[in-house]
Design an enzyme around this catalytic site. Structure first.
Site, PDB file in Angstrom:
ATOM      1  N   ASN A  21     -18.622  23.749 -16.115  1.00 24.12           N
ATOM      2  CA  ASN A  21     -18.382  24.996 -15.388  1.00 24.12           C
ATOM      3  C   ASN A  21     -17.580  25.916 -16.298  1.00 24.12           C
ATOM      4  OD1 ASN A  21     -17.660  27.023 -13.641  1.00 24.12           O
ATOM      5  ND2 ASN A  21     -16.327  25.763 -12.351  1.00 24.12           N
ATOM      6  N   TRP A  22     -18.271  26.890 -16.868  1.00 24.41           N
ATOM      7  CA  TRP A  22     -17.608  27.766 -17.844  1.00 24.41           C
ATOM      8  C   TRP A  22     -16.725  28.811 -17.150  1.00 24.41           C
ATOM      9  CZ3 TRP A  22     -21.813  29.263 -22.085  1.00 24.41           C
ATOM     10  CH2 TRP A  22     -22.281  28.083 -22.687  1.00 24.41           C
ATOM     11  N   LYS A  23     -16.822  28.920 -15.842  1.00 23.10           N
ATOM     12  CA  LYS A  23     -16.059  29.907 -15.064  1.00 23.10           C
ATOM     13  C   LYS A  23     -16.262  31.311 -15.644  1.00 23.10           C
ATOM     14  CE  LYS A  23     -12.882  26.256 -13.863  1.00 23.10           C
ATOM     15  NZ  LYS A  23     -11.635  25.898 -13.238  1.00 23.10           N
ATOM     16  N   HIS A 110     -16.823  25.946  -4.677  1.00 19.33           N
ATOM     17  CA  HIS A 110     -15.734  25.614  -5.615  1.00 19.33           C
ATOM     18  C   HIS A 110     -14.411  26.093  -5.013  1.00 19.33           C
ATOM     19  CE1 HIS A 110     -13.251  25.571  -9.215  1.00 19.33           C
ATOM     20  NE2 HIS A 110     -14.157  24.789  -9.759  1.00 19.33           N
ATOM     21  N   GLU A 112     -12.040  27.587  -6.252  1.00 18.95           N
ATOM     22  CA  GLU A 112     -11.665  28.949  -6.652  1.00 18.95           C
ATOM     23  C   GLU A 112     -12.412  29.996  -5.822  1.00 18.95           C
ATOM     24  OE1 GLU A 112     -12.302  28.424 -10.864  1.00 18.95           O
ATOM     25  OE2 GLU A 112     -10.569  27.088 -10.948  1.00 18.95           O
ATOM     26  N   GLU A 180     -13.367  17.350  -6.046  1.00 21.63           N
ATOM     27  CA  GLU A 180     -12.423  18.031  -6.920  1.00 21.63           C
ATOM     28  C   GLU A 180     -11.122  18.278  -6.160  1.00 21.63           C
ATOM     29  OE1 GLU A 180     -14.630  20.143 -10.294  1.00 21.63           O
ATOM     30  OE2 GLU A 180     -14.401  21.585  -8.696  1.00 21.63           O
ATOM     31  N   GLY A 186      -7.760  22.427 -13.479  1.00 12.92           N
ATOM     32  CA  GLY A 186      -7.124  23.284 -14.471  1.00 12.92           C
ATOM     33  C   GLY A 186      -5.642  23.044 -14.653  1.00 12.92           C
ATOM     34  N   SER A 218      -9.602  18.355 -14.392  1.00 17.11           N
ATOM     35  CA  SER A 218      -8.947  18.048 -15.673  1.00 17.11           C
ATOM     36  C   SER A 218      -9.566  16.836 -16.374  1.00 17.11           C
ATOM     37  CB  SER A 218      -7.443  17.854 -15.460  1.00 17.11           C
ATOM     38  OG  SER A 218      -6.857  19.040 -14.958  1.00 17.11           O
ATOM     39  N   GLY A 239     -14.394  21.702 -16.220  1.00 15.54           N
ATOM     40  CA  GLY A 239     -14.073  23.107 -16.419  1.00 15.54           C
ATOM     41  C   GLY A 239     -13.621  23.353 -17.849  1.00 15.54           C
ATOM     42  N   GLY A 240     -12.312  23.352 -18.061  1.00 13.79           N
ATOM     43  CA  GLY A 240     -11.733  23.723 -19.353  1.00 13.79           C
ATOM     44  C   GLY A 240     -12.362  23.024 -20.547  1.00 13.79           C
TER      45      GLY A 240
HETATM   46  C1  PEP Z   1     -13.649  22.935 -12.329  1.00 13.45           C
HETATM   47  O1  PEP Z   1     -13.529  24.115 -12.534  1.00 13.45           O
HETATM   48  O2  PEP Z   1     -14.532  22.552 -11.550  1.00 13.45           O
HETATM   49  C2  PEP Z   1     -12.765  22.004 -13.013  1.00 13.45           C
HETATM   50  C3  PEP Z   1     -12.828  20.742 -12.678  1.00 13.45           C
HETATM   51  O3  PEP Z   1     -11.922  22.521 -13.948  1.00 13.45           O
HETATM   52  P1  PEP Z   1     -10.988  21.689 -14.979  1.00 13.45           P
HETATM   53  O4  PEP Z   1     -11.865  20.637 -15.614  1.00 13.45           O
HETATM   54  O5  PEP Z   1     -10.515  22.701 -15.970  1.00 13.45           O
HETATM   55  O6  PEP Z   1      -9.882  21.079 -14.190  1.00 13.45           O
END
Ligand code: PEP
Length: 258
Positions: A21-23, A110, A112, A180, A186, A218, A239-240
């Protein structure tokens, strides 16, 4: 929702999925460079990375990234869609528009979006139905906040997210659930292995047999072995770490062969 109690069944047919997930990150040249690096990793792996690989760039990069990844075996997905196929919804994107760009998946619900855009479970349900109408697989994100976990409400919260957000027409092929925990996204914090295994078992008992259940929060190359090695975990939503091609590819190497 379906309560089959068929925990752990059909494990042999659940291909692991690692999704990035590049957001809201990247301009066209950044997206193209990241996609090229992933394409090179896939080519070096002979097109068989050992799990299904998916990237979900921002909508503005779908065309560019899709072009670079064509023929690589890496799938393309959106990060959200509107419930309706078209209409007067300024700024929104329909599932049909994502499919038109080559997407086969879309991330929905999600945290967010739930917390930053006020998306309720009912809104998410409409989006999941929209994704299915367009032939997309919905990656439904569920998870509790830290306060809810501390209050002992984690299972209750996730259960109600599943019960309301998943339309009745659900099949294992059309749905992926991503567990999640909101406090792990994040932040560098991850749920304990026991908590992940426990929640995945809860989710499995409330979804059709064979539904893939990912962990997200994470995930990185250092913790991926422990998380992806769990039999109840069918992959990761990243994500990151998905913004670095080497890290993202290293996470995939943690998927045990099934
Ligand atoms: C996400 O955005 O779905 C996510 C899990 O982010 P991160 O891996 O950065 O925690």
């Amino acid at each position: 929702m379906i309560g089959t109690g068929q925990r752990g069944r059909n494990m042999a047919i659940r291909t692991k999925l690692v999704a990035g997930n590049w957001k809201m990150n990247g301009l066209r040249e950044d997206g193209a460079a990241l996609a090229r690096a992933l394409r090179d990793h896939a080519a070096a792996a002979g097109g068989k990375p050992g799990c299904e690989v998916l990237v979900c760039p921002p909508a503005t990069l779908l065309s560019t990234v899709g072009g670079v990844l064509a023929g690589s075996g890496i799938a393309l997905g959106g990060q959200d869609c509107h419930a309706a196929p078209k209409g007067a919804y300024t700024g929104d994107i329909s599932a049909e528009m994502l499919a038109d760009l080559g997407c086969t998946y879309v991330i929905l619900g999600h945290s967010e979006r739930r917390h930053g855009h006020g998306e309720t479970n009912a809104v998410v349900r409409g989006k999941v139905a929209g994704a299915w109408r367009a032939g997309l697989v919905a990656i439904l994100c569920v998870g509790e906040t830290q306060a809810q976990r501390q209050a002992g409400e984690a299972v209750e919260i996730v259960s109600s997210q599943l019960a309301v957000s998943i339309p009745d027409a659900v099949t294992a092929a059309s749905l992926v659930v991503a567990y999640e925990p909101v406090w792990a996204i994040g932040t560098g914090l991850t749920a304990t292995i026991a908590d992940i295994a426990g929640m995945h078992a809860e989710i499995r008992s409330r979804t059709p047999p064979g539904t893939r259940i990912l962990y997200g929060g994470s995930v990185n190359p250092k913790n991926a072995d422990a998380i992806l090695g769990l039999p109840e975990v069918d992959g990761a939503l990243v994500g990151g770490a998905s913004l670095n091609a080497d890290d993202f590819w290293a996470i995939m190497q943690s998927c045990p062969a099934r």
